[in-house]
Design an enzyme around this catalytic site. Structure first.
Site, PDB file in Angstrom:
ATOM      1  N   ASP A   1      -5.020   3.288  -3.623  1.00  0.00           N
ATOM      2  CA  ASP A   1      -6.088   3.663  -4.252  1.00  0.00           C
ATOM      3  C   ASP A   1      -6.178   5.157  -4.438  1.00  0.00           C
ATOM      4  O   ASP A   1      -7.182   5.875  -4.243  1.00  0.00           O
ATOM      5  CB  ASP A   1      -7.487   3.364  -3.280  1.00  0.00           C
ATOM      6  CG  ASP A   1      -8.067   1.759  -3.414  1.00  0.00           C
ATOM      7  OD1 ASP A   1      -7.800   1.393  -4.868  1.00  0.00           O
ATOM      8  OD2 ASP A   1      -8.567   1.375  -2.588  1.00  0.00           O
TER       9      ASP A   1
ATOM     10  N   ASP B   1       0.838  -1.144   0.105  1.00  0.00           N
ATOM     11  CA  ASP B   1      -0.031   0.000   0.065  1.00  0.00           C
ATOM     12  C   ASP B   1       0.920   1.530   0.016  1.00  0.00           C
ATOM     13  O   ASP B   1       1.975   1.017   0.131  1.00  0.00           O
ATOM     14  CB  ASP B   1      -0.756  -0.143   1.128  1.00  0.00           C
ATOM     15  CG  ASP B   1      -1.908   0.958   1.285  1.00  0.00           C
ATOM     16  OD1 ASP B   1      -2.203   1.575   0.404  1.00  0.00           O
ATOM     17  OD2 ASP B   1      -2.193   1.396   2.638  1.00  0.00           O
TER      18      ASP B   1
ATOM     19  N   GLU C   1      -0.561  10.067   4.485  1.00  0.00           N
ATOM     20  CA  GLU C   1      -2.107  10.347   3.935  1.00  0.00           C
ATOM     21  C   GLU C   1      -2.257  11.527   3.294  1.00  0.00           C
ATOM     22  O   GLU C   1      -2.207  12.528   3.951  1.00  0.00           O
ATOM     23  CB  GLU C   1      -3.067  10.090   4.912  1.00  0.00           C
ATOM     24  CG  GLU C   1      -3.068   9.203   5.814  1.00  0.00           C
ATOM     25  CD  GLU C   1      -3.442   7.495   4.923  1.00  0.00           C
ATOM     26  OE1 GLU C   1      -4.241   7.852   3.779  1.00  0.00           O
ATOM     27  OE2 GLU C   1      -3.392   6.420   5.329  1.00  0.00           O
TER      28      GLU C   1
ATOM     29  N   GLU D   1       0.039   5.053   0.908  1.00  0.00           N
ATOM     30  CA  GLU D   1      -0.429   5.887   2.035  1.00  0.00           C
ATOM     31  C   GLU D   1      -0.564   5.412   3.353  1.00  0.00           C
ATOM     32  O   GLU D   1      -1.141   4.349   3.276  1.00  0.00           O
ATOM     33  CB  GLU D   1      -1.783   6.787   1.734  1.00  0.00           C
ATOM     34  CG  GLU D   1      -1.472   7.732   0.395  1.00  0.00           C
ATOM     35  CD  GLU D   1      -2.976   8.151   0.317  1.00  0.00           C
ATOM     36  OE1 GLU D   1      -3.592   9.384   0.722  1.00  0.00           O
ATOM     37  OE2 GLU D   1      -3.509   7.847  -0.546  1.00  0.00           O
TER      38      GLU D   1
ATOM     39  N   LYS E   1      -6.830  -4.125  -5.711  1.00  0.00           N
ATOM     40  CA  LYS E   1      -5.799  -4.464  -4.934  1.00  0.00           C
ATOM     41  C   LYS E   1      -5.920  -6.040  -5.179  1.00  0.00           C
ATOM     42  O   LYS E   1      -4.976  -6.877  -5.392  1.00  0.00           O
ATOM     43  CB  LYS E   1      -5.638  -3.968  -3.627  1.00  0.00           C
ATOM     44  CG  LYS E   1      -5.360  -2.669  -3.560  1.00  0.00           C
ATOM     45  CD  LYS E   1      -4.993  -2.139  -2.270  1.00  0.00           C
ATOM     46  CE  LYS E   1      -4.939  -0.701  -2.342  1.00  0.00           C
ATOM     47  NZ  LYS E   1      -3.920  -0.252  -1.185  1.00  0.00           N
TER      48      LYS E   1
END
Lengths: 195, 195
Positions: free
Chosen positions: A91, A7, A15, A9, A132
């Protein structure tokens, strides 16, 4: 040689939306998939907030330009690339993330796109549903073993589909909902879990 | 944002087996997929030659350690990573290629594995049949548009399956057999064809 899916962030960089919230003082932009697990619901709220405040892409990109990878992330990425084929599954949107990818040495990033008209972010295009999980499946279809690490609800598909899925620095609420998934804190623990 | 799939040897780095042939003086190792299009036939010949000369992995890795990316390749990779998500699709082996990937800044490499016993290369493991075509299909399954460039017969699956497939510095025999596929010479022409 395995594929490592990370991933972005919360794992390698801050973030992004929370940074925009902090810079603009718009508190609603602090919410993440940790708060609103249904991604489209979260994004519709964000787009409505941007429209209400006339907050446009160049302004947001200016905030992002000031961000740096999380402490230790650059070294962790270098470590990972010597041992795995590294793919970042996020995302976020290419329109946001590319300056941060430059600071990480351009690992492959699979994410989404914004729809921008005259600087206004009017919509977004998910590359596919459950992206994902589908990415891990695609690497499985290439006969790779897949390891994965993420910190939130939108990583579940990836963590479940991977041969080894690990929560990294995940908040208590996420961990409590999924006690079956291995959890680590910090890059040193993640390195141990991956090797 | 599209995926760019690049062949490795002949596109970004020299032909590894030819370098070994030059260093060891074993002429049979000069043959490539340009000469023997059936990959398994080529590899069985190579393994038999290595066994006959007792040429082991550490010796070959020593030759590879002295190789450099092709002139302009590092700059081309940097250019490509700013514009595409770059994936190197090769029929080489991780056991050979990783030092060269370090010199290219570790783009993602999808290739194969050798089977090594006591330093002797006794066999090899293809990740899957027709691996380059399957990789492009996997990225298509993730809803990406795929561009691809390669120089030889083993790139055909990738070039045919991609949305845009380009021969790069391919020899006359390969081009003559596939006049329908776009062909360029040098990184400047490749950049133009990709944009």
């Amino acid at each position: 040689m395995d594929i490592l899916c990370l991933d972005l962030e919360g794992v390698l960089v801050p973030e992004i939306w929370q940074a925009v919230a902090r810079d603009t003082g718009i508190d609603a932009l602090n919410k993440t998939t940790r708060d609103i697990p249904v991604y489209d619901e979260l994004m519709r709220m964000r787009l409505a907030v941007l429209a209400r405040h006339d907050l446009r892409l160049p302004t947001i990109q200016g905030v992002i330009a000031g961000l740096e990878p999380l402490p230790g992330a650059v070294d962790f990425v270098a470590w990972a690339r010597e041992r795995f084929q590294l793919v970042v599954l996020s995302d976020t949107f290419y329109d946001f993330a590319m300056p941060l990818m430059a600071k990480l040495g351009y690992p492959v990033l699979l994410c989404h796109r914004l729809v921008v008209e005259g600087g206004r972010i009017v919509d977004y295009r998910l590359r596919q549903a459950d992206p994902k999980r589908h990415a891990v499946r695609a690497f499985h279809a290439m006969n790779y073993r897949v390891l994965a690490a993420g910190d939130s609800f939108n990583d579940l598909g990836m963590l479940e589909e991977a041969d080894l899925g690990i929560f990294f620095n995940a908040p208590a609420g996420v961990l409590a909902a999924h006690p079956d998934i291995t959890s680590v804190t910090g890059y040193a623990e993640l390195q141990t879990a991956l090797t």
